[in-house]
Design an enzyme around this catalytic site. Structure first.
Site, PDB file in Angstrom:
ATOM      1  N   SER A   1       3.427   7.126   9.071  1.00 30.07           N
ATOM      2  CA  SER A   1       4.665   7.753   9.304  1.00 30.07           C
ATOM      3  C   SER A   1       4.959   8.170  10.135  1.00 30.07           C
ATOM      4  O   SER A   1       5.247  10.048  10.439  1.00 30.07           O
ATOM      5  CB  SER A   1       5.383   8.206   8.420  1.00 30.07           C
TER       6      SER A   1
ATOM      7  N   HIS B   1      -6.869  -2.659   9.589  1.00 25.92           N
ATOM      8  CA  HIS B   1      -5.461  -2.504   8.521  1.00 25.92           C
ATOM      9  C   HIS B   1      -5.702  -1.797   7.197  1.00 25.92           C
ATOM     10  O   HIS B   1      -5.724  -3.218   6.389  1.00 25.92           O
ATOM     11  CB  HIS B   1      -4.476  -2.721   9.486  1.00 25.92           C
TER      12      HIS B   1
ATOM     13  N   GLU C   1      -2.949  -3.233   5.331  1.00 26.25           N
ATOM     14  CA  GLU C   1      -2.118  -3.912   5.488  1.00 26.25           C
ATOM     15  C   GLU C   1      -2.949  -5.009   5.180  1.00 26.25           C
ATOM     16  O   GLU C   1      -2.742  -6.570   3.809  1.00 26.25           O
ATOM     17  CB  GLU C   1      -1.089  -4.174   5.675  1.00 26.25           C
TER      18      GLU C   1
ATOM     19  N   GLU D   1      -5.719   6.526   8.321  1.00 25.15           N
ATOM     20  CA  GLU D   1      -4.171   6.392   7.799  1.00 25.15           C
ATOM     21  C   GLU D   1      -4.410   6.363   6.636  1.00 25.15           C
ATOM     22  O   GLU D   1      -4.566   5.369   5.329  1.00 25.15           O
ATOM     23  CB  GLU D   1      -3.835   4.872   7.963  1.00 25.15           C
TER      24      GLU D   1
ATOM     25  N   ASN E   1       1.693  -0.709  16.201  1.00 26.36           N
ATOM     26  CA  ASN E   1       1.032  -1.642  15.717  1.00 26.36           C
ATOM     27  C   ASN E   1       2.875  -2.356  15.635  1.00 26.36           C
ATOM     28  O   ASN E   1       3.179  -1.582  14.739  1.00 26.36           O
ATOM     29  CB  ASN E   1       0.205  -1.403  14.519  1.00 26.36           C
TER      30      ASN E   1
ATOM     31  N   GLY F   1       4.644   3.292   6.032  1.00 31.36           N
ATOM     32  CA  GLY F   1       5.781   2.808   5.851  1.00 31.36           C
ATOM     33  C   GLY F   1       6.638   3.810   4.933  1.00 31.36           C
ATOM     34  O   GLY F   1       7.397   2.775   4.399  1.00 31.36           O
TER      35      GLY F   1
ATOM     36  N   LYS G   1       2.944  -5.032  14.095  1.00 34.98           N
ATOM     37  CA  LYS G   1       2.873  -5.908  12.957  1.00 34.98           C
ATOM     38  C   LYS G   1       3.917  -7.139  12.726  1.00 34.98           C
ATOM     39  O   LYS G   1       3.657  -7.548  13.895  1.00 34.98           O
ATOM     40  CB  LYS G   1       3.636  -4.851  11.348  1.00 34.98           C
TER      41      LYS G   1
HETATM   42  P1  PGA Z   1       3.977   3.596   9.700  1.00 35.69           P
HETATM   43  O1  PGA Z   1       2.648   2.231  10.068  1.00 35.69           O
HETATM   44  O2  PGA Z   1       3.913   4.318  11.247  1.00 35.69           O
HETATM   45  O3  PGA Z   1       5.344   2.892  10.308  1.00 35.69           O
HETATM   46  O4  PGA Z   1       3.594   4.575   8.493  1.00 35.69           O
HETATM   47  C1  PGA Z   1       1.672   2.888  10.870  1.00 35.69           C
HETATM   48  C2  PGA Z   1       0.433   1.493  10.632  1.00 35.69           C
HETATM   49  O5  PGA Z   1       0.419   1.267   9.650  1.00 35.69           O
HETATM   50  O6  PGA Z   1      -0.573   1.562  11.795  1.00 35.69           O
END
Ligand code: PGA
Length: 257
Positions: free
Chosen positions: A213, A95, A97, A167, A9, A173, A11
């Site tokens: 992560s 997601h 976010e 997730e 992803n 993150g 982003k």
């Molecule tokens: P991350 O993000 O691997 O940076 O934690 C995963 C995601 O948001 O899909």
């Protein structure tokens, strides 16, 4: 048998020239991957240029969101058909976010999901609890609500193309990863909920990715869990050097999954 799917992803990262470069590096370094599905999800603006690079390779293309209406006066929105026309075959929906910053709800996730399926896109439905919810002992309830909300009115046939990504919001993150057991417990729970709603066969075939992560250092432990069928990778997917090793780890675990 469920084969692994490792998705990146991207982003809000990569302009078109950076996107081309990254897609090309991933493609070149994964030519020996046979059993693992590989997916890249660049921003909308880079879908077509990335498709030019990955089409015909083992790398599939996905978008990061989709609007539920097909056309009309909805400035700046992107329809499922538009995404499909870039060559993409997947779309990430719900997601955390999007839920946190852009008002995404279980209801809008469901609407996007319906639109994606109608256009023949394979949806990746994201669910996950916040740290507050986990500490209050609500993780399983939150996931149950998100799952039943997302999959409202779906049929057994619709579910064939659906992927779920668990997730935990506190792991995205942050460098904090759920322990393999914490992740496995939620994955088993999700599979159980799907079995209740759609039957054992659908639940058994459903692929559930873990995200939060994920990196080379923790991928083996996570992907070794029986109910973890892949990863949705954020930070580590932005460089081929950090993304491809995760794909290789999945590939090495294929026989035992
Ligand atoms: P991350 O993000 O691997 O940076 O934690 C995963 C995601 O948001 O899909």
């Amino acid at each position: 048998m469920r084969n692994f799917i490792i998705a990146g992803n991207w982003k809000l990262n990569k302009n078109n020239s950076e996107a081309k470069q990254l897609a090309n590096q991933i493609k070149i370094r994964t030519t020996d991957i046979k059993n693992t599905e590989i997916l890249v999800c660049p921003p909308f603006t880079a879908l077509s240029v990335v498709n030019d690079i990955v089409s015909g390779s083992r790398v599939s293309l996905g978008a990061q969101n989709v609007f539920w209406e097909g056309q009309g006066a909805f400035t700046a929105e992107i329809s499922a058909d538009m995404i499909k026309s870039t060559g993409a075959s997947f779309v990430i929906i719900g997601h955390s976010e999007r839920r946190l910053y852009f008002g995404e709800s279980d209801e809008t996730v469901n609407k996007r999901l319906m639109a994606a399926l109608q256009a023949g896109l394979k949806p990746i439905i994201c669910v996950g609890e916040t740290l507050e919810q986990r500490e209050a002992g609500q993780a399983f309830d939150v996931i149950a609500t998100q799952i039943s909300g997302a999959f409202k009115n779906l049929s057994v046939v619709d579910m064939q193309d659906v992927i779920v990504a668990y997730e935990p919001v506190w792991a995205i993150g942050t460098g904090k990863t759920a322990t393999p057991q914490q992740a496995e417990d939620i994955h088993t729970f999700i599979r159980g909920k799907i079995a209740e709603q759609f039957g054992a066969d659908v639940a058994k075939a459903l692929r559930i990715q873990y995200g939060g992560s994920v990196k080379e250092q923790n991928a083996k432990e996570l992907l070794s869990q029986p109910d973890i069928d892949g990863a949705l990778v954020g930070g580590a997917c932005l460089k081929a050097e950090t993304f491809v090793p995760i794909i290789q780890i999945a590939e090495s675990l294929f026989q035992t999954h």
